[in-house]
Design a protein around this motif. Structure first.
Motif, PDB file in Angstrom:
ATOM      1  N   GLU A   1       0.833  -1.206   0.000  1.00 42.85           N
ATOM      2  CA  GLU A   1       0.000   0.000   0.000  1.00 42.85           C
ATOM      3  C   GLU A   1       0.869   1.257   0.000  1.00 42.85           C
ATOM      4  N   PHE A   2       2.135   1.150  -0.404  1.00 38.73           N
ATOM      5  CA  PHE A   2       3.034   2.301  -0.414  1.00 38.73           C
ATOM      6  C   PHE A   2       3.862   2.288  -1.689  1.00 38.73           C
ATOM      7  N   ASP A   3       4.289   3.481  -2.119  1.00 32.68           N
ATOM      8  CA  ASP A   3       5.262   3.585  -3.207  1.00 32.68           C
ATOM      9  C   ASP A   3       6.611   3.171  -2.637  1.00 32.68           C
ATOM     10  N   GLU A   4       7.409   2.454  -3.433  1.00 32.57           N
ATOM     11  CA  GLU A   4       8.738   2.065  -2.965  1.00 32.57           C
ATOM     12  C   GLU A   4       9.780   2.462  -4.001  1.00 32.57           C
ATOM     13  N   TYR A   5      10.777   3.177  -3.521  1.00 34.59           N
ATOM     14  CA  TYR A   5      11.918   3.594  -4.337  1.00 34.59           C
ATOM     15  C   TYR A   5      13.115   2.755  -3.913  1.00 34.59           C
ATOM     16  N   THR A   6      13.867   2.228  -4.864  1.00 30.34           N
ATOM     17  CA  THR A   6      15.052   1.425  -4.563  1.00 30.34           C
ATOM     18  C   THR A   6      16.231   1.982  -5.343  1.00 30.34           C
ATOM     19  N   TYR A   7      17.351   2.163  -4.647  1.00 29.27           N
ATOM     20  CA  TYR A   7      18.608   2.581  -5.279  1.00 29.27           C
ATOM     21  C   TYR A   7      19.653   1.503  -5.007  1.00 29.27           C
ATOM     22  N   ILE A   8      20.221   0.946  -6.076  1.00 32.60           N
ATOM     23  CA  ILE A   8      21.195  -0.139  -5.937  1.00 32.60           C
ATOM     24  C   ILE A   8      22.591   0.447  -5.738  1.00 32.60           C
ATOM     25  N   ILE A   9      23.229   0.079  -4.645  1.00 29.51           N
ATOM     26  CA  ILE A   9      24.588   0.537  -4.331  1.00 29.51           C
ATOM     27  C   ILE A   9      25.621  -0.428  -4.906  1.00 29.51           C
ATOM     28  N   LYS A  10      25.356  -1.733  -4.724  1.00 26.42           N
ATOM     29  CA  LYS A  10      26.321  -2.758  -5.126  1.00 26.42           C
ATOM     30  C   LYS A  10      25.565  -4.015  -5.541  1.00 26.42           C
ATOM     31  N   GLY A  11      26.065  -4.700  -6.582  1.00 26.41           N
ATOM     32  CA  GLY A  11      25.444  -5.946  -7.016  1.00 26.41           C
ATOM     33  C   GLY A  11      24.254  -5.713  -7.934  1.00 26.41           C
ATOM     34  N   LYS A  12      23.364  -6.719  -7.972  1.00 23.32           N
ATOM     35  CA  LYS A  12      22.170  -6.676  -8.822  1.00 23.32           C
ATOM     36  C   LYS A  12      20.971  -7.139  -7.998  1.00 23.32           C
ATOM     37  N   LYS A  13      19.795  -6.640  -8.382  1.00 23.50           N
ATOM     38  CA  LYS A  13      18.555  -7.053  -7.720  1.00 23.50           C
ATOM     39  C   LYS A  13      17.504  -7.293  -8.789  1.00 23.50           C
ATOM     40  N   GLN A  14      16.758  -8.383  -8.623  1.00 19.77           N
ATOM     41  CA  GLN A  14      15.704  -8.721  -9.576  1.00 19.77           C
ATOM     42  C   GLN A  14      14.347  -8.346  -9.004  1.00 19.77           C
ATOM     43  N   PHE A  15      13.512  -7.782  -9.876  1.00 25.20           N
ATOM     44  CA  PHE A  15      12.142  -7.405  -9.550  1.00 25.20           C
ATOM     45  C   PHE A  15      11.234  -8.130 -10.541  1.00 25.20           C
ATOM     46  N   ILE A  16      10.181  -8.774 -10.059  1.00 23.18           N
ATOM     47  CA  ILE A  16       9.134  -9.262 -10.954  1.00 23.18           C
ATOM     48  C   ILE A  16       7.931  -8.372 -10.678  1.00 23.18           C
ATOM     49  N   ILE A  17       7.656  -7.469 -11.643  1.00 23.54           N
ATOM     50  CA  ILE A  17       6.654  -6.422 -11.469  1.00 23.54           C
ATOM     51  C   ILE A  17       5.478  -6.723 -12.398  1.00 23.54           C
ATOM     52  N   GLU A  18       4.332  -7.124 -11.794  1.00 25.32           N
ATOM     53  CA  GLU A  18       3.153  -7.467 -12.599  1.00 25.32           C
ATOM     54  C   GLU A  18       3.535  -8.459 -13.706  1.00 25.32           C
ATOM     55  N   GLY A  19       4.422  -9.419 -13.381  1.00 28.46           N
ATOM     56  CA  GLY A  19       4.801 -10.465 -14.323  1.00 28.46           C
ATOM     57  C   GLY A  19       6.016 -10.152 -15.184  1.00 28.46           C
ATOM     58  N   GLU A  20       6.499  -8.898 -15.180  1.00 25.70           N
ATOM     59  CA  GLU A  20       7.656  -8.507 -15.992  1.00 25.70           C
ATOM     60  C   GLU A  20       8.933  -8.558 -15.149  1.00 25.70           C
TER      61      GLU A  20
ATOM     62  N   ILE B   1      14.753   2.694  -9.118  1.00 31.65           N
ATOM     63  CA  ILE B   1      13.417   2.416  -9.638  1.00 31.65           C
ATOM     64  C   ILE B   1      12.384   2.913  -8.642  1.00 31.65           C
ATOM     65  N   LYS B   2      11.239   3.334  -9.170  1.00 33.18           N
ATOM     66  CA  LYS B   2      10.067   3.638  -8.338  1.00 33.18           C
ATOM     67  C   LYS B   2       8.990   2.642  -8.721  1.00 33.18           C
ATOM     68  N   ILE B   3       8.424   1.986  -7.716  1.00 30.12           N
ATOM     69  CA  ILE B   3       7.319   1.061  -7.943  1.00 30.12           C
ATOM     70  C   ILE B   3       6.103   1.620  -7.219  1.00 30.12           C
ATOM     71  N   GLU B   4       5.043   1.842  -7.977  1.00 29.95           N
ATOM     72  CA  GLU B   4       3.851   2.456  -7.414  1.00 29.95           C
ATOM     73  C   GLU B   4       3.097   1.512  -6.489  1.00 29.95           C
ATOM     74  N   LYS B   5       2.443   2.108  -5.498  1.00 31.28           N
ATOM     75  CA  LYS B   5       1.642   1.327  -4.551  1.00 31.28           C
ATOM     76  C   LYS B   5       0.596   0.503  -5.291  1.00 31.28           C
ATOM     77  N   ASN B   6       0.162  -0.576  -4.655  1.00 25.77           N
ATOM     78  CA  ASN B   6      -0.845  -1.488  -5.193  1.00 25.77           C
ATOM     79  C   ASN B   6      -0.378  -2.193  -6.471  1.00 25.77           C
ATOM     80  N   THR B   7       0.940  -2.375  -6.591  1.00 27.18           N
ATOM     81  CA  THR B   7       1.536  -3.120  -7.701  1.00 27.18           C
ATOM     82  C   THR B   7       2.034  -4.460  -7.154  1.00 27.18           C
ATOM     83  N   ARG B   8       1.683  -5.555  -7.802  1.00 28.10           N
ATOM     84  CA  ARG B   8       2.149  -6.882  -7.363  1.00 28.10           C
ATOM     85  C   ARG B   8       3.601  -7.055  -7.786  1.00 28.10           C
TER      86      ARG B   8
END
Length: 121
Positions: free
Chosen positions: A55-74, A84-91
């Motif tokens: 129920e919140f917007d989430e911003y992520t900044y990568i300092i080191k390495g890699k991170k995987q996101f599966i956002i609405e199937g993508e 990246i910014k991921i809007e609230k109510n996003t699976r």
């Protein structure tokens, strides 16, 4: 006269069982702030979380390495220096399926709470 700033020298260490380090510098658990949370995280190789629909917007900044996101199937992979910014109510599912740890900063608006993240079983 009260100070117009607050230096955080002892962030709240969120207890985890998956090897991930979560240091909340500002937020609900640290200073009671429900408007924003700012956390420093280190996700070990092979780490993943269940899918969630926060129920919140989430911003992520990568300092080191890699991170995987599966956002609405993508599938999206971020590397050091990207954000990246991921809007609230996003699976979404967060993971580090890579062979090195991932260090990053996460900012949630409003603040992260376990009740508002809606993790799936």
């Amino acid at each position: 006269m009260s100070k117009k700033f607050q230096i955080q020298t002892s962030p709240f260490i969120v207890p985890t069982t998956d090897g991930k380090l979560i240091e909340e510098h500002f937020g609900k658990a640290t200073d009671g702030n429900s408007q924003i949370s700012i956390a420093h995280m280190i996700a070990p190789p092979g780490w993943s979380e269940p899918f969630q629909t926060p129920e919140f917007d989430e911003y992520t900044y990568i300092i080191k390495g890699k991170k995987q996101f599966i956002i609405e199937g993508e599938i999206v992979v971020l590397t050091a220096g990207q954000s990246i910014k991921i809007e609230k109510n996003t699976r979404i599912q967060y993971s580090n399926p890579f062979d090195q740890e991932c260090e990053y900063i996460a900012i949630c608006l409003p603040a992260f709470t376990i009740e508002a993240v809606h993790r799936e079983d």
